[in-house]
Design an enzyme around this catalytic site. Sequence first.
Site, PDB file in Angstrom:
ATOM      1  N   HIS A 109       0.818  -1.216   0.000  1.00 15.63           N
ATOM      2  CA  HIS A 109       0.000   0.000   0.000  1.00 15.63           C
ATOM      3  C   HIS A 109       0.852   1.266   0.000  1.00 15.63           C
ATOM      4  CE1 HIS A 109       0.393  -0.090   4.543  1.00 15.63           C
ATOM      5  NE2 HIS A 109       0.475   1.214   4.353  1.00 15.63           N
ATOM      6  N   ASP A 138       0.018  -7.579   1.418  1.00 15.35           N
ATOM      7  CA  ASP A 138       0.435  -6.176   1.530  1.00 15.35           C
ATOM      8  C   ASP A 138       1.957  -6.047   1.626  1.00 15.35           C
ATOM      9  OD1 ASP A 138       0.349  -3.460   1.602  1.00 15.35           O
ATOM     10  OD2 ASP A 138      -0.747  -3.286   3.494  1.00 15.35           O
ATOM     11  N   SER A 212       4.700   2.417   8.025  1.00 14.79           N
ATOM     12  CA  SER A 212       4.321   1.284   7.185  1.00 14.79           C
ATOM     13  C   SER A 212       5.494   0.795   6.339  1.00 14.79           C
ATOM     14  CB  SER A 212       3.163   1.673   6.263  1.00 14.79           C
ATOM     15  OG  SER A 212       1.983   1.857   7.000  1.00 14.79           O
TER      16      SER A 212
END
Length: 297
Positions: A109, A138, A212
């Site tokens: 992402h 992901d 992230s």
Amino acid sequence: KEAERLRLIAEAEAKRIAAANARKAQEAAEAAAKLAKKIEEDEKEAERLRLIAEAEAKRIADEKAREERRKRELQECEDQWSIDEKDELIATGSGFVVNANGYAITNYHVVEDCNAVSVRAGDDNLMTLLVSADPTNDLAILRTCHQFSSHAKFRNRRYPIKQGEAIISYGFPIPSVLSWEPKINKGMVNALEVGDDYRRIQHSAPTHGGNSGGPLFDATGAVIGVSVAVFKKEAADKMKIIAQNINVGIKANQVTDFLQAKRIDFTESDDGGATSTVEIADLANKFTVMILCYGEK
């Protein structure tokens, strides 16, 4: 009697001469044997040195070939990278290098909407290519057009993650507010699955936007996961619940399976070699990178 005396003297002299000649012959034979042995030893030493020289020449030639191949691959990497003049920085995230050839891991992402990607390592912005994506888990594999002297080590899967063990996050949260320097946080593993998803862990190392894709370490600095999400207040408010410091990571075995499937080299170790969070920060700083995502706003 005189004749007998002279005969005995002659016999004794003959024996003496014969013995002397035998000694000389023995000494000559021994000298010849020593010389032959020395020649043999010299030949063996010459052969040993020749083999060493050949091996060293081959090593140098192989290293030169590898270096030329690395340079060629880096040039090919840079040639493939491009950015449109309309593109600008639209998002940032974190990632970490997994081998000396500059391959890195981040979240899918983080790069999903990027027209171009680069990574910030120290003060350098490095051209970077998206090699492979795994939207289901992901994850994304990146190739930086750069060689790295240090890279992450994954904890050997023989030692699974345990509930309650320490966990350390490292990355670049909210760089526009906090600074563009990496940040370290510590917590513990709260749960070994999230919902029914055993691929993920819940942990309490404070996580924010920008973390992230960054590494999650155990207490020795070995990677045990990848930061992926935080349960935000907005989501909690919609569900009419109070949620505090609920963070999610992807287990490292999902990452290593992905790398192995794509034939990307990585390292597993029984531990990361660090004995404190200070040492972990020092290690992580060498291979954790900021992901820069370029696109149209």
